[in-house]
Every structure is written in structure tokens, then in C-alpha cells.
Design a protein around this motif. Structure first.
Motif, PDB file in Angstrom:
ATOM      1  N   UNK A  76       0.746  -1.156  -0.042  1.00 14.80           N
ATOM      2  CA  UNK A  76      -0.108   0.091   0.015  1.00 14.80           C
ATOM      3  C   UNK A  76       0.901   1.395  -0.213  1.00 14.80           C
ATOM      4  N   UNK A  77       0.636   2.157  -0.764  1.00 13.31           N
ATOM      5  CA  UNK A  77       1.006   3.637  -0.764  1.00 13.31           C
ATOM      6  C   UNK A  77       0.062   4.474  -0.895  1.00 13.31           C
ATOM      7  N   UNK A  78       0.081   6.023  -0.413  1.00 17.68           N
ATOM      8  CA  UNK A  78      -0.858   6.720  -0.405  1.00 17.68           C
ATOM      9  C   UNK A  78      -0.393   8.078  -0.127  1.00 17.68           C
ATOM     10  N   UNK A  79      -1.143   9.105  -0.515  1.00 21.12           N
ATOM     11  CA  UNK A  79      -1.023  10.574  -0.004  1.00 21.12           C
ATOM     12  C   UNK A  79      -2.170  11.211   0.052  1.00 21.12           C
TER      13      UNK A  79
ATOM     14  N   UNK B  32      -6.639  13.147  -2.783  1.00 19.11           N
ATOM     15  CA  UNK B  32      -5.774  11.901  -2.098  1.00 19.11           C
ATOM     16  C   UNK B  32      -6.060  10.585  -3.159  1.00 19.11           C
ATOM     17  N   UNK B  33      -4.675   9.938  -2.899  1.00 19.55           N
ATOM     18  CA  UNK B  33      -4.626   8.648  -3.705  1.00 19.55           C
ATOM     19  C   UNK B  33      -4.052   7.774  -2.812  1.00 19.55           C
ATOM     20  N   UNK B  34      -4.565   6.456  -3.042  1.00 20.22           N
ATOM     21  CA  UNK B  34      -4.321   5.132  -2.369  1.00 20.22           C
ATOM     22  C   UNK B  34      -3.916   4.317  -3.534  1.00 20.22           C
ATOM     23  N   UNK B  35      -2.693   3.668  -3.498  1.00 13.72           N
ATOM     24  CA  UNK B  35      -2.427   2.602  -4.401  1.00 13.72           C
ATOM     25  C   UNK B  35      -2.065   1.188  -3.696  1.00 13.72           C
ATOM     26  N   UNK B  36      -2.653   0.246  -4.629  1.00  9.28           N
ATOM     27  CA  UNK B  36      -2.198  -1.223  -3.995  1.00  9.28           C
ATOM     28  C   UNK B  36      -1.455  -1.978  -5.131  1.00  9.28           C
ATOM     29  N   UNK B  37      -0.130  -2.504  -4.605  1.00  8.57           N
ATOM     30  CA  UNK B  37       0.722  -3.217  -5.587  1.00  8.57           C
ATOM     31  C   UNK B  37       0.373  -4.597  -5.379  1.00  8.57           C
TER      32      UNK B  37
END
Length: 696
Positions: free
Chosen positions: A584-587, A603-608
Motif C-alpha cells: 500500500x502507498x498513499x498521499x 488523495x490517492x491510494x495505491x495497492x501493488x
């Protein structure tokens, strides 16, 4: 589309080579050492000696080395530097694949970050950056913008290819004339200065990049880059950027989509008047072709020649009054704007006059034609304007060492002329001259690293024989210790003397030099705290340009004089970010101002998924943009432009080495959204495509 099909066929024939990221050598033989702003790669074994060390340690040190040996050593050293840079980028790509705008280093955007946006334009690349606010008018267009600290005034200054001339936003040519395919890296310097390196450069490898996107409104996007070395010193690149969105009246009755969303909102007790039901998608048919040659006669000097042709067709919105049954009604009218331009430029960079003295130089020619006509053709109101610009600049600078670090002292002199024939046949001629002196010191004091720079000079603007002068100054200071970096800046600049073709605002705001070249002051500070897996970026900016003449210049900077909202004097922003934690990464960016909209955020949320693999990654990105209520505005007799803005998007990507297959969903909640008055974004939309980068 036949010519673009031909381009695609030719490109396919060229798409044989090694993968861009897989061609970088394995990291197993390297040792990674990170500092706070970049990644440095060292060989575990002895590093490659420099040319000077080779000479000193060679048995031929006491005799003269012939030119062939020196040239061979230069080639070996250049190859080592290139492979070292590839390893660095490969490592950073594996470590920080989540952010297209490099929140871990917000002052720079790297090649892999540009590649991963899967976007065509500069506004796509800057969409997530914590110091900028997006202001689109449609899904994709050269008219879409991003605003430094959310300010609608043209504070944003762009320097393509480290140009000595500043490019600003304009109503008839926005920020997106330079495509993602042309850009290699980007440097972001406060306040609001963006310098992006263009392809090709002196380390260009054979490279092909292809972006294809399709979707709603008969969308067709083709973004192409083909770059390769001709000789060891001469590099060549060609770029084609084509996009098409059909002009179309649409509704969301298909599949009962509108009633589906309406029933959900009614069940939740939410107002359903903001559910997007029907609308008109504006035309966007744009083609930009560019070709560039880069010659490197010296180790660091280069001569770059670029030609760019732009053919842009976009629907623009303006108010018009119609009489219905003797009653005047104010409505919105869409008109097709056609913009054609030829731009030829030449840049000489880092040319050595002596051991410490170097010089940069530049010259350009720009010819533009603008046409504006109603969608229903009527020759009686057909309008046409032309402009011709030319200019040159020279900037000698000297580098030297001083106590505590290295210094550089530079001079800059530039002049350009603009002749504009407007829609009403009025001819305006502007001369702009600027000169200044700047000093930069980079220092190390114990555990503190920093930079200080100062600039002073003057600008002179002459409009139709009337001359005005403006003092220029700028100061910047940045210091870094451990996880913290603190920056302070202040400047006085002038808005560029831009002459609009359209004359619609002339009756309200008569033309004076102050409308187009008026001084403004910006003061601000930023603080970055960056840990291993998280960080925080904070900033504050004060703008002193809220007076009548500057306000006129701001209005003329927007189509039909309609910015998204009024400019603020004070803006504060904070962006916490984290990554990567279990994939998980986010800002989240929060921007607060003293004028409406008081609060803007994104806002942004990413899942790899399976992030550790080197061949396949699945990436899921969720984005949210929110603006609080804006000041009421009546435009086209519509009063809903000031509503709160709530925009949710989703993107999923499958990446196999340097091949990316993506799927985008915009306006997930099917809301009626207008970032800029007069331009409603479409409701729920779907787009898909692939992005392929090959080097070798």
C-alpha cells in the motif's frame, strides 16, 4: 486516420529490441547507498577510474597520449556513467513504483515516473503533485491546466529543454503542447518554475515509445516517440502526439445508468440534482508533431535544434444573448477554435569558453494562426488572428569554488518581439527586454547541506510605442539535515506580455501595457520531512498581486475571462504520504486559502500486487478530488458553477517489464462536475489502452 495508421505500422516494425528496464544490468554486483534526495550507486569493486587517473597511472603518463587513446577512454567513461545511471533509475523504479510524481523527492520527476502516468500531457504528469491543482475543462485537451498552489494567475513558469525563455499558460495554447513522449526528466523549482528535459539528449539510446488509448466519445489517442543516435555526437528524435474526442450530445439513460445512481442517492438521502444525466462533450482534435537534433561537440556542451508544428481544434464556450419572443436570454454558445503554429528553436548549452567560463544561448521563431467560428458555420462572423514572435537570449556563467562549497555567477540578457493581428484587425506590437545577474552558492556545513541563490535585474516592455519598466528580484534558500529539508523563497516577476486574439473583453478592460506586463510579488516557504516509509510536505505562499491591472491580466489568461475561482493572497498546503507498506502507498493533499474555495484536497491510494516480482506487477489506484463551495457566479444564466466538487477515479494497470496495459474509470459516482465555469466534465466514463517503451 490513414496517416496515423501508417505511423502505427511503421512503429510496429521498429518495435524490436531489448526491454528498457531489463537492459539495465543486474543490481547484484552493486551496493545501494541512499541520501535524502537521490540514489547513488557504487561498485563493490573499485570504481572505474577517471580519464585523469588513467593518465596519471598509465606507463604513458610521462609521454603524450595520442588522441585515439583519449577518445577510447572517454567512450569507456561515458558508457560507465550511462550504465550507472540506468542502475540508479532501475533501483528507484523497483523501490518507488507507486508515485508518478515522486513524493519522496517532490523537486524532481524521473523517467519512470513520466512513463507510469500513462498520460499524454504535462497536466497528466503533474496531476498528483502536492503543490499543484488540476483545472481540466474536458477529459483530455491542450486547454487543461494545472495551477501552482491553486492560483489562477499565470504564476506557473515552464522551461522546455532548459529554455532561457519562460512559457506561461494562455487561453489559446495551454500547458499541454509538450507531450509525455518528449520528456525525459522534470525539475520543479520554487516558486512555480518547471524545467523539463526533452528527448533526445547526449546519452540517447535507440528507443521507441508508443501510447494508445481508446474509450468514450470515439476517443483515439496515439502518442509516439522514436529516438536514436545517428553518430556518437549526434542524436535524433521525432515525436507525434494525436488525440481525438468527438463532439457529441450524450445522456446516461443507456443501461438505465442515470436511474441507477439516482435511486442510490435517494436511498442515502443525498440531493439527486447533482447526478449527471446528459450533456455535450466538447470537440478535441489535436495533432502536434516535433523533430529534434542534439549535437554534442564537447564533453558537456550541446546544440539542440527543434521544430514543432501544432494543429489544434477545440470547442470553447462563451456567453451570447439571444432574443426569444422579444425577451433577451443569456445562454452558452460553443464555438470551434482552430490554432495552428510553427515553432523553430535552437539552444546552445554549456559551451566552454575557458576552463570555468561557459555560455548558454538560444534563438526562436514562432508563427501562429488562430481561427474562431460558431459550430453552425456563418462566414459573416468568421474570425481570424495571427501572431509572429522572434527572440534571442545569451547567458554566460562562471563556476568557482569558495569557502564551504561551490559558487556560480551568471548573467542573462534576452529580447523578443511579438506582432499580433487580432480578430477586429487591430495590430499590436510588443517588445520585451530582460536582463539580470544571478549568484548561486551550494554549501556544506557539518551535517547541513544547502543552496542559496539570488537574482536582480529589470524588464522593459514596450507596447505600441508606450514603454514601462519593472524591477526583477528573486531569492531562494534551502537547507537539508537528516530527514528534514527547509526552503524559503521570494521574488518579484512580471506577467508575460501575451496578446489575446479574442477581443471579447476589450469593452470592459481597454488594453494597456499594465494589462500584460505587471509586477507581482510571491513569498513562500516549504518544509519536507521524509522518513523511510512516510513523510510530510508543508508549504505556505503569500501573493501580492491583487490590484486592478493584474486582475485584468488574470482574466485575459482564461478563455472568455472565466477563471475557476478568484485568486487568494494566502495559501497553505500540507501533504502527508506513506509507502510502501504491505503493497500500500498513499498521499493526501490539503490546500487552504482565505478565499473560496477555502479548502481543496486530493488523495490517492495505491495497492501493488506481487510487488517483489521483476516481470509482472498489478497496480490499483484510487483517487479523490474535493473542492469546497466557490463564490456564486452567473455564467450563461446558470448558477450552479459554485457547487462543491467531488470527483472519484479508479485505474488498474498490468505491467510486464516496460509494457503497461491500463483501464481508467473517471467520475466514478457520476457527479455533475465543473472545474472551470462553462465546462461540465462528463459523468461516468471508461478508457483503456497500453503504453510500451522499448530501448535497444
Amino acid at each position: 486516420m490513414k496517416n496515423y495508421t501508417l505511423i502505427t505500422i511503421i512503429t510496429t516494425l521498429l518495435l524490436y529490441g531489448k526491454n528498457s528496464f531489463s537492459t539495465a544490468q543486474s543490481l547484484d554486483t552493486t551496493k545501494i547507498v541512499e541520501d535524502d534526495s537521490t540514489t547513488v550507486i557504487h561498485k563493490e569493486k573499485d570504481s572505474l577510474p577517471s580519464i585523469k587517473e588513467k593518465k596519471e597511472n598509465s606507463p604513458l603518463a610521462e609521454t603524450e597520449i595520442d588522441s585515439a587513446q583519449v577518445d577510447s577512454l572517454k567512450r569507456v567513461e561515458a558508457r560507465f556513467r550511462y550504465l550507472q545511471n540506468n542502475r540508479k533509475l532501475r533501483h528507484m523504479y523497483l523501490k518507488h513504483p507507486q508515485n508518478s510524481d515522486s513524493l519522496f523527492n517532490p523537486s524532481k520527476i524521473y523517467p519512470f515516473g513520466i512513463f507510469q502516468t500513462d498520460g499524454m500531457h504535462l497536466s497528466d504528469i503533474m496531476h498528483r503533485h502536492p503543490l499543484y491543482v488540476s483545472a481540466p475543462v474536458t477529459l483530455s485537451s491542450n486547454m487543461n491546466r494545472f495551477l501552482f498552489y491553486g492560483q489562477p494567475a499565470p504564476h506557473l513558469s515552464m522551461h522546455p529543454g532548459n529554455s532561457l525563455f519562460r512559457f506561461h499558460t494562455q487561453p489559446n495554447a495551454g500547458v499541454n503542447l509538450f507531450s509525455a513522449a518528449e520528456m525525459k526528466t522534470m525539475q520543479l523549482k520554487s516558486p512555480g518554475t518547471i524545467s523539463f528535459g526533452l528527448q533526445p539528449n547526449n546519452l540517447t539510446r535507440p528507443e521507441t515509445s508508443l501510447l494508445i488509448e481508446m474509450g468514450v466519445f470515439d476517443e483515439s489517442i496515439l502518442n509516439l516517440r522514436f529516438a536514436r543516435p545517428i553518430t556518437r555526437s549526434l542524436q535524433f528524435g521525432i515525436f507525434s502526439n494525436f488525440q481525438y474526442f468527438i463532439r457529441k450530445i450524450y445522456d446516461h439513460n443507456s443501461g438505465d445508468l442515470y436511474n441507477f445512481y439516482k435511486s442510490i442517492y435517494e436511498g442515502l438521502g443525498i440531493d439527486t440534482t447533482n447526478v449527471m444525466h446528459h450533456g455535450t462533450n466538447p470537440l478535441s482534435r489535436e495533432h502536434v508533431v516535433a523533430t529534434a537534433l542534439s549535437w554534442t561537440p564537447q564533453d558537456s556542451a550541446s546544440l539542440d535544434v527543434t521544430y514543432r508544428y501544432s494543429d489544434l481544434h477545440n470547442d470553447v464556450v462563451s456567453q451570447q444573448t439571444v432574443v426569444n419572443g422579444g425577451v433577451p436570454l443569456v445562454t452558452l454558445a460553443r464555438q470551434e477554435r482552430s490554432h495552428y503554429s510553427h515553432h523553430l528553436s535552437a539552444q546552445l548549452q554549456r559551451f566552454a569558453l575557458s576552463e570555468n567560463l561557459r555560455v548558454n544561448g538560444e534563438a526562436f521563431l514562432l508563427k501562429a494562426v488562430n481561427r474562431l467560428s460558431p459550430i453552425v458555420r456563418d462566414s459573416s462572423v468568421f474570425r481570424r488572428g495571427e501572431s509572429f514572435k522572434s527572440g534571442g537570449a545569451l547567458a554566460p556563467y562562471i563556476g568557482f569554488k569558495s569557502f564551504g562549497g561551490t559558487d556560480s555567477l551568471a548573467l542573462l540578457g534576452k529580447v523578443y518581439r511579438s506582432a499580433c493581428s487580432r480578430f477586429n484587425k487591430q495590430r499590436l506590437v510588443t517588445h520585451h527586454t530582460e536582463t539580470h545577474c544571478s549568484y548561486t552558492n551550494r554549501f556544506i556545513m557539518g551535517k547541513i547541506e544547502g543552496v542559496f541563490s539570488g537574482l536582480g535585474g529589470a524588464a522593459f516592455v514596450k507596447l505600441n510605442g508606450e514603454l514601462e519598466s519593472f524591477p526583477l528580484w528573486k531569492g531562494f534558500f534551502s537547507a537539508k539535515r537528516g530527514v528534514a529539508t527547509i526552503s524559503l523563497y521570494g521574488q518579484q516577476e512580471v506577467f508575460p506580455p501575451h496578446m489575446p486574439f479574442d477581443t471579447i473583453l476589450d469593452s470592459l478592460y481597454p488594453i494597456t501595457p499594465g494589462d500584460y506586463a505587471n509586477a507581482y510579488q510571491v513569498i513562500g516557504c516549504e518544509a519536507l520531512f521524509r522518513m523511510k516509509k512516510a513523510g510530510l510536505l508543508m508549504g505556505a505562499m503569500y501573493v501580492n498581486d491583487l490590484h486592478e491591472e493584474v486582475d485584468r491580466a488574470v482574466l485575459r489568461n482564461w478563455q472568455d475571462g472565466r477563471p475557476p475561482y478568484d485568486e487568494s493572497q494566502w495559501v497553505f498546503t500540507a501533504t502527508p504520504f506513506f509507502g510502501a507498506w504491505k503493497g500500500l502507498t498513499g498521499s493526501s493533499q490539503w490546500m487552504i486559502s482565505e478565499k473560496k474555495p477555502y479548502f481543496k484536497s486530493k488523495s490517492h491510494l495505491s495497492y501493488h500486487l506481487k510487488r517483489e516480482t521483476k516481470t509482472l506487477q498489478l497496480i490499483f489506484d484510487l483517487g479523490l478530488i474535493y473542492w469546497s463551495e466557490r463564490d456564486p457566479i452567473r455564467y450563461g444564466d446558470i448558477l450552479t458553477w459554485n457547487r462543491k466538487l467531488f470527483d472519484v477515479s479508479f485505474k488498474t494497470t498490468a505491467e510486464i517489464k516496460s509494457f503497461r496495459l491500463f483501464y481508467k474509470i473517471d467520475n466514478l459516482f457520476n457527479q455533475r462536475i465543473a472545474y472551470v465555469p462553462g465546462y461540465y466534465m462528463p459523468g461516468l466514463t471508461f478508457r483503456w489502452g497500453f503504453n510500451w517503451l522499448i530501448q535497444g
